[in-house]
Write a protein that holds these residues in place. Structure first.
Motif, PDB file in Angstrom:
ATOM      1  N   VAL A 415      10.994  -1.240 -10.786  1.00  0.00           N
ATOM      2  CA  VAL A 415       9.886  -2.074 -10.330  1.00  0.00           C
ATOM      3  C   VAL A 415       8.594  -1.504 -10.913  1.00  0.00           C
ATOM      4  CG1 VAL A 415       8.728  -3.101  -8.349  1.00  0.00           C
ATOM      5  CG2 VAL A 415      11.154  -2.542  -8.213  1.00  0.00           C
ATOM      6  N   VAL A 416       7.840  -2.344 -11.599  1.00  0.00           N
ATOM      7  CA  VAL A 416       6.677  -1.904 -12.370  1.00  0.00           C
ATOM      8  C   VAL A 416       5.510  -1.530 -11.451  1.00  0.00           C
ATOM      9  CG1 VAL A 416       4.980  -2.606 -14.114  1.00  0.00           C
ATOM     10  CG2 VAL A 416       7.375  -3.316 -14.316  1.00  0.00           C
ATOM     11  N   ASN A 417       4.860  -0.401 -11.777  1.00  0.00           N
ATOM     12  CA  ASN A 417       3.589   0.021 -11.154  1.00  0.00           C
ATOM     13  C   ASN A 417       3.688   0.264  -9.648  1.00  0.00           C
ATOM     14  OD1 ASN A 417       2.110   0.005 -13.534  1.00  0.00           O
ATOM     15  ND2 ASN A 417       1.501  -2.137 -13.306  1.00  0.00           N
ATOM     16  N   MET A 418       4.849   0.648  -9.134  1.00  0.00           N
ATOM     17  CA  MET A 418       4.962   0.865  -7.696  1.00  0.00           C
ATOM     18  C   MET A 418       4.122   2.037  -7.221  1.00  0.00           C
ATOM     19  SD  MET A 418       6.463  -1.365  -6.028  1.00  0.00           S
ATOM     20  CE  MET A 418       6.292  -0.390  -4.555  1.00  0.00           C
ATOM     21  N   ARG A 419       4.024   3.079  -8.043  1.00  0.00           N
ATOM     22  CA  ARG A 419       3.233   4.236  -7.645  1.00  0.00           C
ATOM     23  C   ARG A 419       1.774   3.844  -7.430  1.00  0.00           C
ATOM     24  NH1 ARG A 419       5.461   9.087  -6.447  1.00  0.00           N
ATOM     25  NH2 ARG A 419       6.611   9.074  -8.392  1.00  0.00           N
ATOM     26  N   ARG A 420       1.244   3.058  -8.356  1.00  0.00           N
ATOM     27  CA  ARG A 420      -0.151   2.633  -8.256  1.00  0.00           C
ATOM     28  C   ARG A 420      -0.355   1.684  -7.084  1.00  0.00           C
ATOM     29  NH1 ARG A 420      -2.832   0.950 -13.768  1.00  0.00           N
ATOM     30  NH2 ARG A 420      -2.175   3.097 -14.116  1.00  0.00           N
ATOM     31  N   ILE A 421       0.602   0.786  -6.855  1.00  0.00           N
ATOM     32  CA  ILE A 421       0.492  -0.141  -5.724  1.00  0.00           C
ATOM     33  C   ILE A 421       0.449   0.643  -4.410  1.00  0.00           C
ATOM     34  CG2 ILE A 421       1.755  -1.895  -4.415  1.00  0.00           C
ATOM     35  CD1 ILE A 421       2.750  -2.987  -7.131  1.00  0.00           C
ATOM     36  N   ASN A 422       1.305   1.653  -4.273  1.00  0.00           N
ATOM     37  CA  ASN A 422       1.303   2.471  -3.058  1.00  0.00           C
ATOM     38  C   ASN A 422      -0.016   3.197  -2.876  1.00  0.00           C
ATOM     39  OD1 ASN A 422       3.901   1.825  -2.173  1.00  0.00           O
ATOM     40  ND2 ASN A 422       4.860   3.410  -3.416  1.00  0.00           N
ATOM     41  N   GLU A 423      -0.591   3.709  -3.961  1.00  0.00           N
ATOM     42  CA  GLU A 423      -1.844   4.464  -3.870  1.00  0.00           C
ATOM     43  C   GLU A 423      -3.009   3.565  -3.495  1.00  0.00           C
ATOM     44  OE1 GLU A 423      -2.231   6.358  -7.639  1.00  0.00           O
ATOM     45  OE2 GLU A 423      -1.129   8.148  -7.035  1.00  0.00           O
ATOM     46  N   ILE A 424      -3.068   2.377  -4.088  1.00  0.00           N
ATOM     47  CA  ILE A 424      -4.227   1.504  -3.895  1.00  0.00           C
ATOM     48  C   ILE A 424      -4.107   0.695  -2.603  1.00  0.00           C
ATOM     49  CG2 ILE A 424      -5.493  -0.471  -4.845  1.00  0.00           C
ATOM     50  CD1 ILE A 424      -4.741   0.525  -7.623  1.00  0.00           C
ATOM     51  N   HIS A 425      -2.916   0.135  -2.342  1.00  0.00           N
ATOM     52  CA  HIS A 425      -2.759  -0.801  -1.231  1.00  0.00           C
ATOM     53  C   HIS A 425      -2.008  -0.209  -0.046  1.00  0.00           C
ATOM     54  CE1 HIS A 425      -4.254  -3.987  -3.858  1.00  0.00           C
ATOM     55  NE2 HIS A 425      -3.408  -3.568  -4.780  1.00  0.00           N
ATOM     56  N   GLY A 426      -1.365   0.937  -0.219  1.00  0.00           N
ATOM     57  CA  GLY A 426      -0.642   1.559   0.878  1.00  0.00           C
ATOM     58  C   GLY A 426       0.860   1.366   0.777  1.00  0.00           C
ATOM     59  N   LYS A 427       1.593   2.274   1.406  1.00  0.00           N
ATOM     60  CA  LYS A 427       3.055   2.265   1.312  1.00  0.00           C
ATOM     61  C   LYS A 427       3.667   1.041   1.991  1.00  0.00           C
ATOM     62  CE  LYS A 427       7.078   5.248   1.941  1.00  0.00           C
ATOM     63  NZ  LYS A 427       7.919   4.230   2.574  1.00  0.00           N
ATOM     64  N   GLU A 428       3.032   0.538   3.053  1.00  0.00           N
ATOM     65  CA  GLU A 428       3.591  -0.622   3.732  1.00  0.00           C
ATOM     66  C   GLU A 428       3.629  -1.825   2.798  1.00  0.00           C
ATOM     67  OE1 GLU A 428       1.571  -1.369   7.356  1.00  0.00           O
ATOM     68  OE2 GLU A 428       2.238   0.482   8.338  1.00  0.00           O
ATOM     69  N   VAL A 429       2.567  -2.007   2.007  1.00  0.00           N
ATOM     70  CA  VAL A 429       2.545  -3.102   1.037  1.00  0.00           C
ATOM     71  C   VAL A 429       3.623  -2.873  -0.015  1.00  0.00           C
ATOM     72  CG1 VAL A 429       1.181  -4.236  -0.768  1.00  0.00           C
ATOM     73  CG2 VAL A 429       0.117  -3.614   1.411  1.00  0.00           C
ATOM     74  N   GLY A 430       3.723  -1.615  -0.504  1.00  0.00           N
ATOM     75  CA  GLY A 430       4.746  -1.298  -1.490  1.00  0.00           C
ATOM     76  C   GLY A 430       6.145  -1.585  -0.984  1.00  0.00           C
TER      77      GLY A 430
END
Length: 820
Positions: A415-430
């Motif tokens: 899954v692309v860019n999951m690390r960045r999604i977790n950092e910016i939007h939070g783990k719940e969103v990820g």
């Protein structure tokens, strides 16, 4: 408790603190960002009066020495990400009166970048207890005054304590205080340690806040400890701090490693923190409103009987001595985990039970099994089987192919860019995005196919009895469908994308390990091509098969080199260009370079093994080896009073993306006691930009501790100058492609000149690499570049047994020379 995520700058004005608690936030220059009403009343200053002042200097804010594990000063004390709870300090009021306070500190972030610290504090009141005579003041005090010996036994109790608790005085002392006296007495200070609920001799439940102070003899040895308890039942401070609806408490609970579940007086679940979600398999949204027994099902490990009723009774029982049996948690997927748990009642200010809290975690043995790879059969978030169980299925498929020559397929999904999604939007969103991907995969595979979660953002799909062409059409359809997906969060649209490596399983397949590696490698190639791509590996393609086998051979060699210490540190001088060789304070500077020995002890250059290391995500392990051995070298030289100057260590993008790498570096600094100003980390421009939030956090923390940073290969990116403003660097390394032909190419000359000028304008020193000719060196001196590196100044050489001195350039222009 260690708070690592902190609060956002935008949340400061909405913070909810307990009565009597002051709060202020400072940026990294000690300028005031926030001051609540209570802090204004305590200090006598307003926010407007302190807005343009250095808060620390104006208020004489002094923090006590913070200890790490009670023995040594915390290595990250000067870093804005280092969090501590209930520490002692002093601060000056506007009137000039200096008062003691206890405080906790939390990092403040702004758009993902560390910005400063939030301090929540209260006045630390304590009574000085004399060594010979407690006197009428202590005896008649309304506080509960106790004196404990070094075995935590009560030596003295004043009238207030005797009247309230009679012969049960020793039972009211919090366990944490007893433990501190018995185990870490030397670390005790005048600090409010804990508030607890106690039962008086009349059966009333009271909340008591305790202050602890060591009593020392003439030789400064601790001979006993004073404990002063104040009844704060009416303030209901402790109940308020435990409520999960409190903003600050919720942030604390969400960041501690222990799992926490709270329930109301009827046993209905009110809150789960992320650790509890992970262990139970229940999400807060699903569990809230259910009975505790439906979410938290625990068995007695010895007799396998349910502990549901015991937990309910324990939450209503004030008897802190009742023993909790060894327990097994049965999670939502029926998997079992050995846990340690503590259950406590939550009471209001009249002592009435309003709920309960369960704090639990894996036992040491259970955690060790997980770390050793013996993980549960099912993933808690996605309900898919784990990697281990998936590989068993693949092994059976290989055996079946060899038996009946049947065809199957393996898909490695990233899954692309999951690390960045977790950092910016939070783990719940990820997590919600991962669930969408799993749902899409499930919709496009057959019932006979197998899905698994292989890692954080990676999934496996085993297509049983499926030709390669059919498998390709299936996963191509999956990619097309995923490309239409998105997730809405705070009115922002987050696009979802995947990449897939596709590998056939046939009678020619060797083993599961090779199959997984080749599939991972194919997925990596797909990622290099963009998003929602499928990369097929075909065994009959001789070129690809040869490349894959070569990669596997190199993978084996690299892993052996890590295990057998067959890497070698080389170095190359970075030479300053200064007006005078007598310039004081000049420090030698070398870049650490890496080599590897093959089976015949031939020295191999990085170009031969680094691509495979990057392809198989081994760079964090290699970077750890380099950091550890560089620090040991500096430690060894320091012990012999041999100052070898500053060493630059290259770090990969993969290490910046590794959540544990920062802690590893801090631990190395702490263990080796290497001076942080001896270390410079080099990060390429592309790595910094692609991991901007991680890189900025990494750089900010270690720069706060004294390390320096160099931005390598600067100038390759099109947005270099825009990003440079936001990166805390000390050096710019001008990309060698501009420096190499500087003399003959006007554009290269202009690029070097531009980068050098921008760097100097921003207060950053410049380094030109690939300096290979005398003419190039002369041009760089003329342009005013600060440092040079390249074959003209010295070739790379082994750092053992000794570091050679700088080589001087062969030619020295008039009145300008290179310092050696």
């Amino acid at each position: 408790m260690n708070i690592v995520k902190g609060v956002n700058k935008k949340q400061l004005d909405t913070l909810d603190t307990a009565p009597g608690e002051g709060a202020f936030a400072l940026d990294y220059k000690n300028r005031l960002l926030y001051l609540n009403d209570t802090a204004e009343k305590i200090l006598g200053w307003t926010l407007a009066e302190l807005a343009d002042e250095n808060f620390v200097q104006t208020t004489q804010f002094k923090m006590n020495s913070i200890a790490s594990l009670g023995t040594s000063r915390c290595a990250a004390l000067n870093s804005v990400s280092c969090s501590h709870l209930q520490m002692g300090a002093s601060i000056s009021k506007r009137s000039g009166e200096v008062i003691p306070i206890s405080y906790m500190s939390i990092p403040v972030f702004d758009d993902g970048r560390m910005y400063g610290k939030l301090f929540v504090f209260s006045e630390a009141t304590y009574c000085s207890v004399g060594k010979e005579d407690y006197g009428a003041l202590v005896e008649n005090s309304g506080s509960y005054v106790l004196r404990l010996d070094r075995n935590a036994q009560v030596q003295f109790a004043n009238e207030a304590a005797r009247a309230a608790f009679a012969d049960k005085i020793d039972q009211i002392i919090p366990t944490a205080i007893k433990f501190a006296i018995l185990d870490k007495a030397q670390s005790l200070g005048r600090t409010q340690h804990i508030s607890n609920r106690v039962k008086t001799k009349d059966g009333l439940i009271r909340t008591v806040a305790w202050t602890v102070a060591p009593i020392r003899d003439n030789q400064k040895n601790i001979v006993s400890v004073s404990c002063i308890g104040n009844d704060i039942t009416e303030q209901d401070t402790q109940v308020k701090s435990l409520q999960p609806d409190n903003i600050l408490a919720r942030k604390i609970l969400s960041n501690i490693s222990d799992a926490v579940i709270t329930m109301d007086s009827k046993g209905v679940v009110e809150y789960l923190n992320p650790a509890a979600e992970s262990l139970t398999g229940w999400q807060l949204a699903d569990a809230k409103g259910l009975l505790l027994a439906d979410v938290y099902h625990v068995l007695d490990k010895n007799n396998r009987k349910t502990l549901d009723n015991f937990i309910q009774r324990r939450a209503r029982d004030i008897d802190l001595e009742s023993e909790i049996p060894k327990s097994v948690l049965v999670n939502r997927d029926a998997a079992e985990v050995d846990i340690e748990q503590n259950i406590t009642a939550i009471r209001d200010n009249q002592g009435v039970i309003i709920g309960g809290a369960i704090i639990f975690k894996k036992t040491a043995a259970s955690a060790a099994l997980t770390e050793s790879g013996e993980s549960p059969d099912y993933d808690l978030l996605t309900r898919l089987i784990s990697r281990g169980k998936f590989e068993v299925q693949l092994s059976k498929a290989i055996a079946l192919s060899k038996k009946d020559r049947s065809q199957h397929a393996l898909c490695y999904v990233d899954v692309v860019n999951m690390r960045r999604i977790n950092e910016i939007h939070g783990k719940e969103v990820g997590d919600q995005i991962l669930k969408q991907v799993v749902l899409t995969l499930s919709d496009h595979v057959r019932e006979t196919d197998v899905l698994a979660r292989l890692g954080g953002d990676e999934f496996g799909v085993f297509l049983r009895k499926c030709s390669l062409d059919d498998a390709y059409e299936t996963v191509k359809t999956v990619c097309q469908h995923v490309s239409t997906l998105s997730y809405q969060h705070n009115h922002e649209k987050i696009d979802i994308a995947i990449n897939i490596g596709l590998v056939p399983i046939s009678s020619a397949s060797h083993d599961v390990a090779e199959l997984m590696r080749v599939a991972d490698s194919a997925c990596y190639v797909a990622k290099q091509k963009g998003k929602n791509r499928v990369q097929v590996y075909r065994p009959h393609d001789v070129t690809r098969q040869g490349t894959a086998r070569a990669d596997l051979q190199w993978l084996h060699k690299i892993r052996n080199a890590l295990e057998d210490n067959k890497f070698r540190l080389y170095c190359q001088s970075i030479v300053p260009l200064q007006q005078s060789s007598q310039t004081p304070g000049h420090v030698a500077h070398h870049e650490i370079l890496l080599r590897m020995l093959d089976d015949n002890d031939t020295v191999l250059r990085p170009a031969t093994f680094m691509p495979t290391a990057e392809n198989f995500n081994l760079m964090p392990s290699i970077d750890r080896w380099v950091v550890e051995h560089t620090f040991k070298l500096l430690q060894e030289r320091a012990q012999h009073n041999d100052n070898i100057g500053m060493l630059s260590i290259n770090l990969s993008a993969q290490s910046l993306d590794d959540d544990n790498f920062l802690g590893f570096v801090v631990d190395c600094l702490d263990k080796t006691k290497v001076s942080a100003d001896k270390i410079c980390f080099e990060i390429t421009e592309s790595a910094a930009i692609s991991n901007l939030i991680s890189a900025t956090r990494f750089m900010s923390i270690l720069r706060g501790m004294g390390c320096r940073f160099s931005l390598d290969d600067f100038g390759r990116g099109f947005s270099s100058y825009g990003y440079l403003k936001n990166l805390p660097v000390d050096y710019l390394k001008i990309d060698g492609s501009f420096v190499r032909d500087l003399v003959n190419d006007d554009i290269d000359h202009a690029m070097v000149s531009s980068i050098n000028q921008i760097g100097h304008t921003m207060g950053v020193q410049t380094i030109a690499e690939y300096v290979e000719t005398e003419e190039t060196l002369e041009q760089l001196i003329h342009l005013g570049v600060d440092h040079v590196q390249g074959y003209q100044l010295g070739k790379p050489h082994p750092i053992w047994p000794d570091i050679q001195k700088h080589k001087k350039p062969k030619h020295k222009p008039n009145k300008v020379q290179v310092v050696s």
